[in-house]
Scaffold this active site. Structure first.
Site, PDB file in Angstrom:
ATOM      1  N   GLY A   1       0.735  -1.255   0.000  1.00  0.00           N
ATOM      2  CA  GLY A   1       0.000   0.000   0.000  1.00  0.00           C
ATOM      3  C   GLY A   1       0.765   1.305   0.000  1.00  0.00           C
TER       4      GLY A   1
ATOM      5  N   GLY B   1       2.753   2.670  -2.296  1.00  0.00           N
ATOM      6  CA  GLY B   1       3.074   3.226  -3.606  1.00  0.00           C
ATOM      7  C   GLY B   1       2.271   4.470  -3.948  1.00  0.00           C
TER       8      GLY B   1
ATOM      9  N   CYS C   1      -0.987   3.491  -5.605  1.00  0.00           N
ATOM     10  CA  CYS C   1      -1.645   2.345  -4.972  1.00  0.00           C
ATOM     11  C   CYS C   1      -2.712   2.849  -4.009  1.00  0.00           C
ATOM     12  CB  CYS C   1      -0.619   1.499  -4.214  1.00  0.00           C
ATOM     13  SG  CYS C   1      -1.336   0.053  -3.403  1.00  0.00           S
TER      14      CYS C   1
END
Length: 347
Positions: free
Chosen positions: A181, A183, A186
């Site tokens: 998570g 990114g 993301c």
């Protein structure tokens, strides 16, 4: 249900404390690392940064460009075997030894990867990538890959906790990919409520992996060269970058034009854009866990690569590390509530 009370930290929550140094110049810092991997037995030397296996980052063009900096590229899994053949035939061994072959975990993925690896013995890295590395099927696939390719260096993930790092290393992974998570494109954390602050994940997973002779790559969460330094300082052996390498000539994103200005699309690999492109759309039983952004064109990636490596060298000089290998031992993190003076950021 239970609650863990100790606070977990991301890169934005800390700074690295400076220390006395005998280094006279950033040019005195050696960024190249030398590794021998636990299961494959292969040795590798280079700068332990990896371009992410996203189809708007991990392209053949990116691999060719970053190889000149001794940086790895995890080439995305959506190239055909024929495209791989053309790339291998037109590339030197120096480029190919900086390439990771990415794969999913289906039977078709396995057969395709087997064909790609057979194209040239210089292809020594396999990156087995799924969003959720906690499934029993994934662990079994890693073991299957290790049995099939005993001399290939296998990178597998993603996970964020020590016990799964250990599980994957014991199943045959040489390098475990850490991050759920963090990114830039993301949205897993907001769609699912699942995740782990990246710096704490790196620290805890590095401790677990190194105890077994394995390694980790910090995947996601870096927005500046300083974050890359923090990841290495926290114990990461490698750092994987997506957003920091997106938007360049080599990135492979589709170019769009708005009001006379050109932009490149960059999206997460679980986004609606990615699923429409590769599997025909978002399946009715799932939600997209990524977003699409338009980035101003950033030119050749070499300028960004130099900026990242320059920042990393400078971080080493601030703590007296003459080699990147020493950065972890010389890192003391201090918790902070601010990172920078932002008064002119909007200008």
């Amino acid at each position: 249900m239970r609650i863990e009370e100790d606070l977990k930290l991301g890169f934005k929550d800390v700074l690295i404390r400076p220390k006395r140094s005998t280094l006279k110049s950033r040019s005195d810092v050696e960024l190249e690392r030398q590794f021998t991997f636990k299961h494959s037995g292969q040795s590798w030397s280079g700068v332990p940064i990896i371009a992410a296996n996203m189809d708007t980052v991990g392209t053949f063009s990116m691999a060719s460009a970053l190889a000149s900096f001794d940086i790895l590229t995890a080439v995305h899994k959506h190239y055909s075997v024929e495209e791989w053949l053309a790339f291998v035939n037109s590339s030197s061994v120096d480029v190919l030894k900086h390439v990771m072959v990415s794969t999913g975990t289906s039977d078709a993925d396995f057969e395709k990867t087997k064909q790609i690896l057979a194209l040239n013995p210089a292809l020594n890295f396999v990156c087995i990538d799924v969003a959720n590395g906690y499934s029993e099927h994934f662990v079994q696939f890693v073991a299957k890959a290790r049995e099939a390719w005993p001399t290939k260096t296998i990178c597998a993930g993603n996970v964020v906790t020590g016990e799964m790092c250990e599980e994957l290393i014991l199943s045959g992974a040489d390098i475990v990919k850490v991050g759920i998570g963090p990114g830039s494109v993301c949205t897993t954390r907001v769609k699912t409520g699942v995740g782990y602050p990246q710096l704490s994940a790196v620290i805890e997973c590095a401790d677990a992996a190194h105890g077994l002779g394995g390694m980790i790559v910090s995947d996601g969460g870096c927005t500046t060269p300083g974050d890359v330094a923090k990841a290495f300082g926290g114990g990461a052996d490698f750092v994987m970058l997506g957003g920091m390498l997106a938007g360049h000539e080599e990135s492979g994103g589709r170019i769009v034009e708005e009001n006379g200005e050109k932009f490149m699309l960059f999206y997460g690999m679980s986004s609606e854009s990615a699923m429409k492109r590769h599997v025909g759309g978002v399946a009715e039983y799932r939600a997209a866990e990524g977003k699409t952004v338009k980035l101003p064109l950033r030119g050749p990636v070499e300028n960004t690569a130099r900026d990242i490596l320059g920042g990393l060298r400078s971080a080493c000089t601030y703590v007296g590390a003459s080699r990147l290998k020493e950065l972890t031992k010389r890192t003391t993190f201090i918790r902070v509530q601010e990172q920078e003076n932002r008064i002119f950021n909007s200008l």
